[in-house]
Scaffold this motif. Structure first.
Motif, mmCIF file in Angstrom:
data_model
loop_
_atom_site.group_PDB
_atom_site.id
_atom_site.type_symbol
_atom_site.label_atom_id
_atom_site.label_comp_id
_atom_site.label_asym_id
_atom_site.label_seq_id
_atom_site.Cartn_x
_atom_site.Cartn_y
_atom_site.Cartn_z
ATOM 1 N N ARG A 1 0.877 -1.181 0.000
ATOM 2 C CA ARG A 1 0.000 0.000 0.000
ATOM 3 C C ARG A 1 0.908 1.223 0.000
ATOM 4 O O ARG A 1 1.712 1.413 0.916
ATOM 5 N N CYS A 2 0.784 2.039 -1.034
ATOM 6 C CA CYS A 2 1.755 3.115 -1.290
ATOM 7 C C CYS A 2 1.112 4.493 -1.292
ATOM 8 O O CYS A 2 -0.106 4.648 -1.346
ATOM 9 N N THR A 3 1.977 5.507 -1.254
ATOM 10 C CA THR A 3 1.668 6.903 -1.587
ATOM 11 C C THR A 3 0.720 7.575 -0.599
ATOM 12 O O THR A 3 0.091 8.568 -0.906
ATOM 13 N N LEU A 4 0.621 7.038 0.631
ATOM 14 C CA LEU A 4 -0.264 7.610 1.652
ATOM 15 C C LEU A 4 -1.693 7.764 1.133
ATOM 16 O O LEU A 4 -2.370 8.754 1.426
ATOM 17 N N THR A 5 -2.139 6.789 0.363
ATOM 18 C CA THR A 5 -3.511 6.781 -0.126
ATOM 19 C C THR A 5 -4.137 5.424 0.184
ATOM 20 O O THR A 5 -3.442 4.453 0.507
ATOM 21 N N GLY A 6 -5.459 5.370 0.069
ATOM 22 C CA GLY A 6 -6.175 4.116 0.230
ATOM 23 C C GLY A 6 -6.852 3.943 1.565
ATOM 24 O O GLY A 6 -7.590 2.966 1.761
ATOM 25 N N ALA A 7 -6.621 4.876 2.495
ATOM 26 C CA ALA A 7 -7.257 4.768 3.809
ATOM 27 C C ALA A 7 -7.450 6.153 4.402
ATOM 28 O O ALA A 7 -6.659 7.070 4.155
ATOM 29 N N ARG A 8 -8.500 6.287 5.174
ATOM 30 C CA ARG A 8 -8.633 7.485 6.012
ATOM 31 C C ARG A 8 -7.575 7.406 7.101
ATOM 32 O O ARG A 8 -7.258 6.335 7.611
ATOM 33 N N LEU B 1 -6.303 6.430 15.091
ATOM 34 C CA LEU B 1 -5.327 6.857 14.094
ATOM 35 C C LEU B 1 -4.895 5.637 13.286
ATOM 36 O O LEU B 1 -4.766 4.538 13.831
ATOM 37 N N VAL B 2 -4.656 5.829 11.992
ATOM 38 C CA VAL B 2 -4.147 4.776 11.117
ATOM 39 C C VAL B 2 -2.718 5.127 10.736
ATOM 40 O O VAL B 2 -2.441 6.258 10.317
ATOM 41 N N THR B 3 -1.802 4.167 10.863
ATOM 42 C CA THR B 3 -0.403 4.470 10.620
ATOM 43 C C THR B 3 0.295 3.326 9.900
ATOM 44 O O THR B 3 -0.257 2.247 9.709
ATOM 45 N N GLY B 4 1.549 3.581 9.475
ATOM 46 C CA GLY B 4 2.316 2.559 8.786
ATOM 47 C C GLY B 4 1.738 2.226 7.424
ATOM 48 O O GLY B 4 1.077 3.058 6.788
ATOM 49 N N GLU B 5 1.957 0.994 6.970
ATOM 50 C CA GLU B 5 1.510 0.634 5.630
ATOM 51 C C GLU B 5 0.000 0.609 5.515
ATOM 52 O O GLU B 5 -0.544 0.734 4.419
ATOM 53 N N ALA B 6 -0.708 0.466 6.620
ATOM 54 C CA ALA B 6 -2.167 0.591 6.573
ATOM 55 C C ALA B 6 -2.570 1.959 6.037
ATOM 56 O O ALA B 6 -3.595 2.103 5.367
ATOM 57 N N ALA B 7 -1.749 2.981 6.326
ATOM 58 C CA ALA B 7 -1.995 4.333 5.826
ATOM 59 C C ALA B 7 -1.328 4.582 4.480
ATOM 60 O O ALA B 7 -1.424 5.692 3.939
ATOM 61 N N GLY B 8 -0.644 3.581 3.927
ATOM 62 C CA GLY B 8 0.014 3.736 2.627
ATOM 63 C C GLY B 8 1.423 4.268 2.726
ATOM 64 O O GLY B 8 1.871 5.022 1.851
ATOM 65 N N SER B 9 2.192 3.848 3.754
ATOM 66 C CA SER B 9 3.488 4.480 4.008
ATOM 67 C C SER B 9 4.630 3.953 3.147
ATOM 68 O O SER B 9 5.781 4.344 3.347
ATOM 69 N N THR C 1 5.985 7.199 10.454
ATOM 70 C CA THR C 1 4.571 7.535 10.655
ATOM 71 C C THR C 1 4.086 7.038 12.010
ATOM 72 O O THR C 1 3.250 7.689 12.653
ATOM 73 N N GLY C 2 4.594 5.885 12.474
ATOM 74 C CA GLY C 2 4.224 5.419 13.801
ATOM 75 C C GLY C 2 4.659 6.383 14.884
ATOM 76 O O GLY C 2 3.921 6.650 15.845
ATOM 77 N N MET C 3 5.855 6.945 14.730
ATOM 78 C CA MET C 3 6.339 7.908 15.714
ATOM 79 C C MET C 3 5.594 9.233 15.608
ATOM 80 O O MET C 3 5.384 9.920 16.616
ATOM 81 N N LEU C 4 5.176 9.606 14.399
ATOM 82 C CA LEU C 4 4.357 10.810 14.250
ATOM 83 C C LEU C 4 3.015 10.653 14.961
ATOM 84 O O LEU C 4 2.498 11.607 15.565
ATOM 85 N N ALA C 5 2.445 9.446 14.893
ATOM 86 C CA ALA C 5 1.205 9.187 15.629
ATOM 87 C C ALA C 5 1.444 9.331 17.126
ATOM 88 O O ALA C 5 0.645 9.944 17.850
ATOM 89 N N ALA C 6 2.552 8.776 17.612
ATOM 90 C CA ALA C 6 2.891 8.892 19.028
ATOM 91 C C ALA C 6 3.088 10.349 19.432
ATOM 92 O O ALA C 6 2.604 10.791 20.484
ATOM 93 N N ASP C 7 3.783 11.104 18.604
ATOM 94 C CA ASP C 7 4.023 12.520 18.903
ATOM 95 C C ASP C 7 2.708 13.289 19.022
ATOM 96 O O ASP C 7 2.544 14.142 19.905
ATOM 97 N N LEU D 1 0.286 15.019 5.917
ATOM 98 C CA LEU D 1 0.161 15.906 4.757
ATOM 99 C C LEU D 1 1.509 16.529 4.402
ATOM 100 O O LEU D 1 1.798 16.759 3.224
ATOM 101 N N ALA D 2 2.327 16.789 5.411
ATOM 102 C CA ALA D 2 3.655 17.351 5.147
ATOM 103 C C ALA D 2 4.538 16.344 4.411
ATOM 104 O O ALA D 2 5.429 16.734 3.654
#
Length: 403
Positions: free
Chosen positions: A275-282, A289-297, A312-318, A339-340
C-alpha cells in the motif's frame, strides 16, 4: 465473551515497524500501552529487507540503530542496472536485516520501553457516541472487549482490519512483490550492493538482489502499479504474474541466474501486497489513528517502506503525546504531519514511470556516469534531500543533457 477490560491509554493493533515504534515512544513517555498482533513474535514478513537512510534515522531516534547494525549486513551503495546492462553505484548509508529479526527486535524494544504485548486478532472497533473507545479482540476462542482512550491501527497492507474499522478507501493494493531467501556463501563479496534491475523482461516492475547477513541474499521482484482502479475503492489486478516476472528476471540477469544456480533457496518464494503513496485509507476518526503501511506508508517506484512505517508510527505517538486529552487537536496534528510528507510520496509516484519505461533508467545511468552532479542528486534521492520526481520529469530529462 468476557467483560470489558480496564481501559488503557493506547491500544495499538499491529506489532510491525509502525506499531512497535509507536508503542515504544508512548510507553517510554509513561503511557499505559497495550500492543497486540494476531501473529506470535518472530513472524516472517515479505519484504526486501533494505534499510535506507530514513530507516537509519528512525532507528536512531528509537535508540536501536547500534543494535540493528550489529546484526545487519552493512551496504554502501545501491547498484542501479538498466536494460542495456549499464550500471551506476549510488552511495548511501544502507543495510539489510531480515524482517523476521528486525520486527522481533522492534517488538522487544517496545516491551522494554514499558508496552505490554498480547497475541490477539482485531475484530472490530468499540464505539460510543461516534468515538472509538477500544476494540473487540479475539484471543484463541475467547473474545474480549478492550477499552482504551486511543486506538492506533498499524495492521499493514491487508485491508481487512481497515475495512472493519471503517477506514478503508481502497481494497486492492497499490502493488505486489515476491521474494525469497537464497543461501549462497560463494557469492559473498561478489554481490555487495543493493542491486535494483530494470528491464523489459520485468516490466512494469523491477528485480532486486540484496546481500543479507550470514551468506544469505534476498532476491525478488516488485510491481508498484499492479491493480486497476475501478472506482469506489475496488480494483482489478492487471495482467501481472509475479512468478513469471521472477523467472524472467532470473533468466535475463546473470547474477540472479548465478545466485539461483549456486545457492540454495531457503523456504518458498512468498508474495505480499503493498500500500503506497499515503492513499487508500482514512488517516483518522475520533479516537483512532491509522499508521504505517495501513496508511500507505510505502514509497511507490522503490517499494521501500520500513523507514516510513516507523516514521509515521512515531508521528502518531508525537500527536498523542502533544494532545493527550484533546481528540480533535491530536488528530489534526497527525493529519498535518502526514500531509507534510505527502508531496514527497507524490514525487516518488511520478518517478514510478521508470518501471513502466525502463529506457529511462538507461538514460539516467548513462548520464550519471558522465556527471558527478547527477550522481550526487541520485544519492540525494536515497537521503531524501533530492526530488526523485524531477529526475524523470520533462524538465529533469532535458537537464540531463546540460549537466
Amino acid at each position: 465473551m468476557t467483560a470489558p477490560a480496564s481501559p488503557h491509554d493506547v491500544l495499538i493493533i499491529g506489532a510491525g515497524p509502525a506499531g512497535s515504534a509507536c508503542a515504544r515512544i508512548l510507553a517510554q513517555a509513561g503511557l499505559d500501552v497495550l500492543l497486540v498482533d494476531q501473529h506470535p513474535p518472530g513472524r516472517d514478513k515479505i519484504c526486501g529487507d533494505g534499510l535506507i537512510p530514513d530507516a537509519h534515522k528512525a532507528l536512531a531516534r528509537l535508540g536501536l540503530l547500534d543494535e540493528v547494525m550489529r546484526r545487519a549486513q552493512p551496504v554502501s551503495h545501491v547498484g542501479c542496472i538498466g536494460p542495456r546492462g549499464g550500471r551506476i553505484d549510488v552511495p548511501g548509508t544502507l543495510a539489510v536485516l531480515p524482517r523476521k529479526e528486525l520486527d522481533a527486535l522492534l517488538l522487544q524494544a517496545a516491551r522494554d520501553g514499558g508496552a505490554r504485548f498480547e497475541q490477539a486478532r482485531f475484530e472490530a472497533p468499540l464505539e460510543e457516541d461516534g468515538r472509538v473507545v477500544g476494540a473487540r479482540l479475539k484471543r484463541g476462542d475467547d473474545v474480549a472487549d478492550v477499552r482504551a482512550r486511543w486506538v492506533v491501527l498499524a495492521t499493514g497492507a491487508v485491508p481487512k482490519a481497515l475495512t472493519a474499522a471503517g477506514m478503508c478507501e481502497r481494497h486492492t493494493p497499490s502493488g505486489v512483490a515476491l521474494r525469497g531467501y537464497v543461501k549462497a556463501p560463494k557469492l559473498v563479496g561478489k554481490i555487495t550492493a543493493l542491486e535494483v534491475v530494470w528491464d523489459k523482461a520485468v516490466r512494469p516492475g523491477y528485480g532486486w538482489i540484496f546481500p543479507a547477513p550470514d551468506g544469505h541474499f534476498n532476491i525478488g521482484v516488485g510491481v508498484t502499479d499492479s491493480h486497476r482502479d475501478l472506482g469506489g475503492g475496488k480494483g482489478r489486478k492487471k495482467d501481472v504474474n509475479l512468478r513469471a516476472i521472477f523467472d524472467a528476471f532470473v533468466a535475463k540477469y546473470e547474477p540472479a541466474a548465478e545466485l539461483m544456480r549456486v545457492g540454495e533457496l531457503v523456504g518458498d518464494l512468498k508474495g505480499a501486497p503493498l500500500r503506497c503513496t499515503l492513499t487508500g485509507a482514512r488517516w483518522t476518526r475520533p479516537g483512532l489513528l491509522v499508521t504505517g503501511e495501513a496508511a500507505g506508508s510505502t514509497y511507490s517506484f522503490t517499494g521501500e517502506g520500513i523507514g516510513k512505517a516507523m516514521e509515521t508510527g512515531m508521528l502518531a505517538a508525537d500527536a498523542l503525546l502533544a494532545h493527550r486529552e484533546d481528540d480533535a487537536a491530536a488528530r489534526a496534528r497527525y493529519e498535518a504531519s502526514l500531509l507534510a510528507l505527502k508531496p514527497k510520496f507524490d514525487l516518488y509516484e511520478r518517478a514510478n514511470r521508470v518501471n513502466a519505461h525502463p529506457w529511462l533508467a538507461d538514460l539516467l545511468i548513462w548520464r550519471a556516469k558522465k556527471s558527478p552532479r547527477l550522481l550526487k542528486r541520485m544519492s540525494g534521492v536515497l537521503n531524501e534531500t533530492s526530488n526523485p520526481g524531477n529526475l524523470v520529469s520533462l524538465k529533469g530529462l532535458s537537464r540531463l543533457f546540460l549537466e
